[in-house]
Each structure stands twice: as C-alpha cells, then as structure tokens.
Design a protein around this motif. Sequence first.
Motif, PDB file in Angstrom:
ATOM      1  N   LYS A 122      94.043  99.668   0.750  1.00  0.00           N
ATOM      2  CA  LYS A 122      94.475  99.171  -0.515  1.00  0.00           C
ATOM      3  C   LYS A 122      93.272  98.231  -0.849  1.00  0.00           C
ATOM      4  O   LYS A 122      93.093  98.082  -2.239  1.00  0.00           O
ATOM      5  CB  LYS A 122      95.796  98.567  -0.343  1.00  0.00           C
ATOM      6  N   ASN A 125      90.442  99.908  -2.301  1.00  0.00           N
ATOM      7  CA  ASN A 125      90.826 100.762  -3.282  1.00  0.00           C
ATOM      8  C   ASN A 125      90.943 102.571  -2.890  1.00  0.00           C
ATOM      9  O   ASN A 125      90.336 103.158  -3.670  1.00  0.00           O
ATOM     10  CB  ASN A 125      90.037 100.414  -4.635  1.00  0.00           C
ATOM     11  N   VAL A 127      93.743 103.874  -1.682  1.00  0.00           N
ATOM     12  CA  VAL A 127      94.990 104.361  -2.253  1.00  0.00           C
ATOM     13  C   VAL A 127      95.801 103.699  -3.294  1.00  0.00           C
ATOM     14  O   VAL A 127      95.413 102.412  -3.545  1.00  0.00           O
ATOM     15  CB  VAL A 127      95.936 104.476  -0.764  1.00  0.00           C
ATOM     16  N   PHE A 129      97.983 102.485  -6.504  1.00  0.00           N
ATOM     17  CA  PHE A 129      97.876 102.017  -7.951  1.00  0.00           C
ATOM     18  C   PHE A 129      98.915 100.885  -8.186  1.00  0.00           C
ATOM     19  O   PHE A 129      99.604 100.423  -7.478  1.00  0.00           O
ATOM     20  CB  PHE A 129      98.004 103.125  -9.269  1.00  0.00           C
ATOM     21  N   ASP A 272      95.821 109.135  -3.733  1.00  0.00           N
ATOM     22  CA  ASP A 272      96.094 108.207  -4.895  1.00  0.00           C
ATOM     23  C   ASP A 272      96.613 109.123  -6.137  1.00  0.00           C
ATOM     24  O   ASP A 272      95.803 110.100  -6.332  1.00  0.00           O
ATOM     25  CB  ASP A 272      95.073 107.546  -5.532  1.00  0.00           C
TER      26      ASP A 272
END
Length: 372
Positions: A122, A125, A127, A129, A272
């Motif tokens: 996370k 960035n 995975v 949202f 994602d």
Amino acid sequence: MTYFIYYLHMKLQHNADGRFWLRVRALKEYLKSGSIEKVAFSYNVHPITLRRWVKRYQKGGEEDLKRKRTYTRHPKRFTPSIEKKIVLLKENKPSLTTVEAQNMLANDGVKASIRGIWGVWKRYNLVGFYRHISNPTAKVKMSTEVEDCLKKAEQALNNGEVKKAARILNALPSCRGKAILTKIPDRLLSLSRQVDKLPLIFGREPLEETVRKARALRHRAEKRRLLYTSVRAGIAELFGALWRVKPDEQLLLIHKLQNRVKRKNKGRSSTDPVMYFNLLFIKAMVFADIGKTKEAISCIRECEIICRRHSLYSNFHHKIASLYSIIGFRKKSRAWLKKGLVCSQKSNKGIFYEYLASNFTGAGQYKLAKRT
C-alpha cells in the motif's frame, strides 16, 4: 502539581493550532510584563519552557513557535532490505496475493504478517485504492514520511538544488500525483518516479511524445522485471494512443498487460481493481471504434462487475456511461450517470449534470435536458 495541570492541559488540546496560539498568547503577555516567572505561573508553564519559546520567537518569529515534527521510522517497520524484497515480489508478479507472498518470504526465512505485507504494498502504491474519495486524481492524505520529504524537496527546489530534490523524491516509496515531479527533469528521476510523472504531463505536451515516453518506460521496466510498473506505464501508453487507428497493436498490448495482472488460476487476486478497470475500459473503447459491439459489451459488463464489487469512484461510473453512449445504449448510459451522481462529491456533481443534459439532448429529449 501546577506543571502537571499544564501537562494535562496541553495533552487535552489535540489541535496543534490550539497549542500554537497558547504559546503566542503567553509570549505576548511576557513581552508586555517582562516577567518570566509571572507569565509562566499564569499559564501553568515551566519557566524554562517559556524561555525556550522566547528564544524560538527571537530567532524566527511566530512561525518558529509551531511544533515541527520530522518523520522517524517506526521501530516495528520492516528493514529496508526486507521491504525491498516484499516490493519486488509484487513487482515481479502483479497478481500475487499476500498469502502467497507470506509463504515465499517464509521459505527465505523472513517472518512477515499478511497485514505487514499489505502495508508495504500500500505504501508503495502497488495495491488498493481510496474508497472515501470519488475521483482517483483527487488529493489524498499523505503519510508523515511523504509529507516531510516533499517539504524538503520543495525547499531544495526553491534553493536551486534540483539534484538534491530529485534524490529525495527518488527515495520515497511513492510519489504518484505530486505536481513537484513536473519541475524536475526526467534524467534525474528514477524509473518509478518517471512513471508517476506520466499522468501529470498529459495535455502539457504532444500526445505522440507522451506515448513515446510511456513506451520507453514500459520497455525499461520489462527489462528489469518490474512488471507492475510496466503495466502502469502501459496503461498511460494506451490512453495516450487512443486517438491512433491501430487497433491490432492496442489489443495485443492490452492482452499482454491483462495477462500480467490477472490470475490464471481461480482465487482472489490483490491486483488494484482500478488498474484492471482501466485496461477493460480501453479494450472496450478499441472494440467500439472498430465496430465490434458484442466484444465491447462484454468488456463493459466486466467493468460493471468491478465497479459494483469494489465500490469504485464515481469517475468510473462516468466511464461506463460513456462506453454505453458510444455504442448507442443511451438508457444504460443515463442509468450509470445517475448512479455516479448519487455517489459523487458535491464538487463533481456539476460534471454529471452536464453529461446527463448531453445524453438527453442526443436522445432528442430537449425538455429534460433543460431541466438538468
């Protein structure tokens, strides 16, 4: 006892601004009276603390009275080497799940929780949202690490130290959507930062140039086996090349990128959903452009499933609506615009009303268009 009361008083003031103005008031009273002991007693502050505030004020004014916290690495956070290993696992295999990553790390003798692995992904960035915002380009709350480094980078840029600013940004886990990237030449930025920069330069330079950059970055990422980064660069390349009439090349690239992010066997993927949605959206656009309506509808339905399953941004409701509009399904387009209108933020509602009015106008329903 007095100082203990002050300690509790300061702790109860969760707002940093409240603590700041307390210091300002105490300082102003000291400047009037000139007595450290008297003011310290009236504000339940230790005299040494008040003297420290006075020195800070004399040095840099009221701004120096604000508490400046710099980022310190959490003691329970993974070491940089392990963190890099976790990141590379996801980069090399974008469809990798946290459980699979945990097993792979365990084989290498590294103990890591699923939550810890997800946290690293996370942070970089790789995975997920943000569910609480309706637009993927909107500003999101930055971590202390990123915020602190961005301030340092801005300061370095203001001082004309471009290379130093680039080094600071390159060391960050992620810098997606940060406008500061546009102020730094590509040659000084790392591969990841250049990919982060791609969406920011759309429209600022010829699309042909943007596509060329995105393609070059994709090839570089593929050579280094950074497949997740290559998919991001590939999506930027596809969006930039939508105006071209080369559907075969686009479909081949889409298929290639989809194979990287989609799990071959059944099971939950940690890819994602926004990334996969964008690939399907572009694919549907290409099919619609070449007149393959059935294939386009199939892609749109997959987009709908992703949107419903993951409660994506209202921005994606508009994308589905635009796809239906392209193939002539105005009622379905209208339905998705209304859904987007319901879940969008106030600042974005005007856009949806405009598209609804356009939809009604295209359908010949001018009275309804005027009402919207």
